[in-house]
Design a protein around this motif. Structure first.
Motif, PDB file in Angstrom:
ATOM      1  N   ARG A  35    -111.238  77.694 -29.241  1.00 29.40           N
ATOM      2  CA  ARG A  35    -111.295  76.267 -29.633  1.00 29.40           C
ATOM      3  C   ARG A  35    -111.786  76.116 -31.068  1.00 29.40           C
ATOM      4  NH1 ARG A  35    -108.285  75.962 -25.104  1.00 29.40           N
ATOM      5  NH2 ARG A  35    -109.505  75.755 -23.189  1.00 29.40           N
ATOM      6  N   ASP A  51    -108.222  85.422 -20.985  1.00 29.21           N
ATOM      7  CA  ASP A  51    -107.852  84.000 -20.945  1.00 29.21           C
ATOM      8  C   ASP A  51    -109.094  83.136 -20.746  1.00 29.21           C
ATOM      9  OD1 ASP A  51    -106.300  81.737 -21.061  1.00 29.21           O
ATOM     10  OD2 ASP A  51    -105.589  81.880 -18.994  1.00 29.21           O
ATOM     11  N   THR A  61     -99.073  74.033 -19.852  1.00 25.80           N
ATOM     12  CA  THR A  61    -100.507  74.283 -19.747  1.00 25.80           C
ATOM     13  C   THR A  61    -101.255  73.450 -20.779  1.00 25.80           C
ATOM     14  OG1 THR A  61    -102.160  76.056 -19.616  1.00 25.80           O
ATOM     15  CG2 THR A  61    -100.447  76.308 -21.279  1.00 25.80           C
ATOM     16  N   HIS A  96    -109.325  82.010 -25.791  1.00 24.14           N
ATOM     17  CA  HIS A  96    -109.391  80.675 -26.398  1.00 24.14           C
ATOM     18  C   HIS A  96    -110.789  80.465 -26.967  1.00 24.14           C
ATOM     19  CE1 HIS A  96    -105.587  79.438 -24.504  1.00 24.14           C
ATOM     20  NE2 HIS A  96    -105.981  80.234 -23.534  1.00 24.14           N
ATOM     21  N   ALA A 120    -107.255  72.657 -16.962  1.00 20.52           N
ATOM     22  CA  ALA A 120    -107.047  74.031 -16.510  1.00 20.52           C
ATOM     23  C   ALA A 120    -107.728  75.008 -17.450  1.00 20.52           C
ATOM     24  CB  ALA A 120    -105.555  74.332 -16.441  1.00 20.52           C
ATOM     25  N   LEU A 137    -104.409  77.853 -15.208  1.00 20.63           N
ATOM     26  CA  LEU A 137    -102.965  78.091 -15.142  1.00 20.63           C
ATOM     27  C   LEU A 137    -102.652  79.427 -15.795  1.00 20.63           C
ATOM     28  CD1 LEU A 137    -101.769  74.491 -15.967  1.00 20.63           C
ATOM     29  CD2 LEU A 137    -101.512  75.695 -13.776  1.00 20.63           C
ATOM     30  N   ASN A 187    -103.586  77.288 -29.394  1.00 20.52           N
ATOM     31  CA  ASN A 187    -103.325  75.955 -28.816  1.00 20.52           C
ATOM     32  C   ASN A 187    -104.434  74.962 -29.128  1.00 20.52           C
ATOM     33  OD1 ASN A 187    -105.016  77.376 -27.020  1.00 20.52           O
ATOM     34  ND2 ASN A 187    -104.290  76.236 -25.228  1.00 20.52           N
ATOM     35  N   HIS A 203     -96.681  82.463 -22.256  1.00 19.42           N
ATOM     36  CA  HIS A 203     -97.201  81.828 -21.041  1.00 19.42           C
ATOM     37  C   HIS A 203     -96.005  81.695 -20.112  1.00 19.42           C
ATOM     38  CE1 HIS A 203     -99.832  79.035 -18.657  1.00 19.42           C
ATOM     39  NE2 HIS A 203     -98.631  78.781 -18.164  1.00 19.42           N
ATOM     40  N   HIS A 254    -113.598  74.626 -21.257  1.00 18.64           N
ATOM     41  CA  HIS A 254    -113.498  73.158 -21.230  1.00 18.64           C
ATOM     42  C   HIS A 254    -114.883  72.680 -20.829  1.00 18.64           C
ATOM     43  CE1 HIS A 254    -109.067  72.853 -21.420  1.00 18.64           C
ATOM     44  NE2 HIS A 254    -109.060  73.951 -20.690  1.00 18.64           N
TER      45      HIS A 254
HETATM   46  N1  LIG Z   1    -105.274  79.222 -18.785  1.00 20.80           N
HETATM   47  C1  LIG Z   1    -105.589  77.941 -18.704  1.00 20.80           C
HETATM   48  O1  LIG Z   1    -105.687  77.398 -17.607  1.00 20.80           O
HETATM   49  N2  LIG Z   1    -105.816  77.202 -19.813  1.00 20.80           N
HETATM   50  C2  LIG Z   1    -105.639  77.605 -21.171  1.00 20.80           C
HETATM   51  C3  LIG Z   1    -104.214  77.618 -21.601  1.00 20.80           C
HETATM   52  C4  LIG Z   1    -103.429  78.808 -21.061  1.00 20.80           C
HETATM   53  O2  LIG Z   1    -103.742  79.950 -21.362  1.00 20.80           O
HETATM   54  O3  LIG Z   1    -102.448  78.609 -20.332  1.00 20.80           O
HETATM   55  C5  LIG Z   1    -106.424  76.636 -22.063  1.00 20.80           C
HETATM   56  O4  LIG Z   1    -106.169  76.582 -23.272  1.00 20.80           O
HETATM   57  O5  LIG Z   1    -107.307  75.948 -21.545  1.00 20.80           O
END
Ligand SMILES: NC(=O)N[C@@H](CC(=O)O)C(=O)O
Ligand SMILES: [Zn+2]
Ligand SMILES: [Zn+2]
Length: 347
Positions: free
Chosen positions: A17, A247, A106, A15, A263, A219, A41, A136, A251
């Motif tokens: 962002r 992953d 998630t 991720h 998460a 998650l 996402n 997922h 955040h």
């Molecule tokens: N893994 C996570 O807990 N969070 C991920 C989303 C995901 O991969 O499920 C996210 O985009 O923050």
């Protein structure tokens, strides 16, 4: 052994962002990794080929001019995604995979799929075109315990889907259970899995004993020790169906350290060093290259990276930053494994 050279690794689940967080976290991945599968996402999600091209261009703009890192783009499958959109993406050389989020499973999964039956034409189009599905793998039914959601997903969703559409190539992402590993290892074709760095290191005690640790909350949630053990065994096995997807999911601290924390574990900064530590503890340093650098590209039909990185084990513990600053929204905390690490990457 205190020196190890490997093909440059890739991250098959990441991720990045957008905006200020993208700018802050991109160097953390680009420093060590050749490529990464970029999760779609965002809000709003990356749904069309045009969205993916625009996001890829924002990633390139956020990187330094000499950045060699290559983002591999994905589309977010919704129940409104059309077969034409899938075919257009498959025909392009931009989109590497399509991502299925069960709706509500998630972070930013509200636009996801409520029932796989509603996206069968799109999945059939993917199978025809050879476009892969990333999943997922958790059910969202309220009566299913959060620790059981992965195993139940295999029985209720994944196995029926694969029976219906055996030609579809599926990556079960961030597996966290023995059930997940056994399911992948027991399959004969078209199924692989990724494992995160943190799920190789923490179990649910790390998350909950002695106080709740929001920076270890992700998650799928970390499970019992016996499941972590199964993940480690799979990662060091060399099995071609098992490879790294960190992953790494940034955040900012205010969103993690909250009465309802988000998460996601952010591990881009120290993943490779931590993996060297884990593999060495298992006497399996010789399998790290397969897990981090070879099996993933082979599964995606891509060549392994040509260049190499060298890991060196020093006398003193490696200092990682505690946090990555992102500007106004606050910092992102780097995954703390709870032990010292002596492996680092030589430039
Ligand atoms: N893994 C996570 O807990 N969070 C991920 C989303 C995901 O991969 O499920 C996210 O985009 O923050
Ligand atoms: Zn996920
Ligand atoms: Zn993720």
């Amino acid at each position: 052994m205190n020196k190890l050279t490997l093909r440059r690794p890739d991250d098959w689940h990441l991720h990045l962002r957008d905006g200020a967080v993208l700018e802050a976290v991109l160097p953390e991945t680009a420093r060590h990794f050749g490529r990464a599968i970029i999760m779609p996402n965002l809000v709003p999600p990356v749904v069309t080929l045009q969205d993916a091209i625009a996001y890829r261009d924002r990633i390139a703009a956020a990187g330094r001019d000499d950045m060699r890192f290559q983002p591999l783009m994905t589309l977010y499958l919704t129940e409104n995604t059309t077969v034409e959109q899938i075919e257009e993406a498959a025909a392009s050389d931009v989109v590497t995979a399509v991502k299925l989020y069960p709706a509500g499973a998630t972070t930013n999964s509200q636009s996801g799929v409520r029932d796989v039956a509603n996206v069968m034409p799109q999945l059939e189009a993917m199978a025809r075109a050879g476009l892969q599905l990333c999943v997922h793998g958790e059910v969202t039914a309220h009566d299913v315990d959060i620790f059981d959601r992965e195993a139940v997903f295999i029985d209720r969703v994944l196995e029926p889907l694969r029976q219906n559409l055996p030609e579809l190539r599926v990556t079960m992402e961030h597996v966290t259970t023995r059930d997940g590993v056994d399911y992948v290892m027991g399959s004969s074709q078209n199924l692989a899995c990724t494992i995160t760095t943190h799920h190789l290191i923490i179990n649910r005690n790390h998350l909950l004993v002695g106080g709740i640790r929001p920076h270890l909350y992700c998650l799928p949630i970390a499970k019992r020790e016996e499941h972590r053990r199964a993940l480690v065994d799979a990662a060091i096995s060399g099995d071609a169906r098992v490879f790294l997807g960190t992953d790494s999911a940034p955040h900012t601290d205010p969103n993690k350290e909250s009465a309802c924390g988000c998460a996601g574990v952010f591990s881009a900064t120290n993943t490779i060093q931590l993996l060297a530590h884990v593999f060495e503890q298992e006497g399996a340093l010789d399998q790290l290259e397969a897990f981090a650098s070879l099996n993933g590209p082979a599964w995606y039909g891509l060549p392994a990276n040509e260049d190499r990185i060298t890991l060196v084990k020093g006398e003193a513990p490696v200092r990682f930053p505690d946090k990555i600053e992102t500007g106004a929204d606050g910092p992102v905390t780097v995954f703390d494994p709870g032990f010292e690490v002596f492996w680092d990457i030589a430039d």
